[in-house]
Design an enzyme around this catalytic site. Sequence first.
Site, short mmCIF file in Angstrom:
data_model
loop_
_atom_site.label_atom_id
_atom_site.label_comp_id
_atom_site.label_asym_id
_atom_site.label_seq_id
_atom_site.Cartn_x
_atom_site.Cartn_y
_atom_site.Cartn_z
N LYS A 149 -10.19 0.05 -2.27
CA LYS A 149 -9.99 -0.24 -0.82
C LYS A 149 -10.56 1.18 0.20
CE LYS A 149 -6.78 -1.27 2.76
NZ LYS A 149 -5.38 -1.84 3.08
N LYS A 191 -7.09 3.28 -2.92
CA LYS A 191 -7.43 3.28 -1.34
C LYS A 191 -7.45 4.49 -1.15
CE LYS A 191 -5.31 2.06 2.83
NZ LYS A 191 -3.95 1.14 3.43
N ASP A 219 0.84 -1.04 0.04
CA ASP A 219 0.00 0.05 -0.05
C ASP A 219 0.96 1.19 -0.02
OD1 ASP A 219 -1.97 -1.88 0.54
OD2 ASP A 219 -3.01 -0.72 1.92
#
Length: 230
Positions: A191, A162, A99
Amino acid sequence: MNKEHTGAGGTELSAYFDHTLLKPESTFTDIERLCGEAKQYGFATVCVNPYWVPEAARLLAGTGVGITTVIGFPLGATSTFAKTAEARDAIAAGATEIDMVLNVGALKSGRFEEVQKDIRGVVEACRGRAIVKVILETGLLTDAEKVKACELCKAAEADFVKTSTGFGPGGATVEDISLMRRTVGPEMGVKASGGVRDLAAVRSMIAAGATRIGASSSVAIVSGSTGEGY
């Protein structure tokens, strides 16, 4: 949704979760507990800081639970060289998902080619070895900037977009998840992370297009209670 490693205590929702612990004061005992919960409930991954990746990989070996770590965290303002080196090191230590934080300042400066190159560098470092999710830090962006960020992530061939680090302003919203899903289309993951604290919120995020949820209160959520959230 991958149900293959849903643990004895898990539900069908469990495999949506990156069970997260990113507090700087987290100890090995905390990481051990996090990994035990992930194994029990069948969460998709644990999400830990890079230092803890080798420990998490050891604790979760053979369980089917993946290892997510964060890169360029939490500001996204490190160099592409540093981000790619971090990503390679994390993968070598056992990370299966990365991430990375988008360079928010560069995006807001209109340096779109540089932002895409930054993402692409991490994607290339991870290709064939780890999934790449790009954290937009939506609380700092206008809707137009969120759309542009998603377009750049898609062009750079990232796997997910995300919402948030959990350390910036705001968190995941249904409106942002819906906007991100519309922009990236069905091919990419989305996400939701940041302030997702209860089952109703999770269901709303999934209905809006989220395919992964980042939360520190994952156990409380799938158990039907509420938690502090991340």
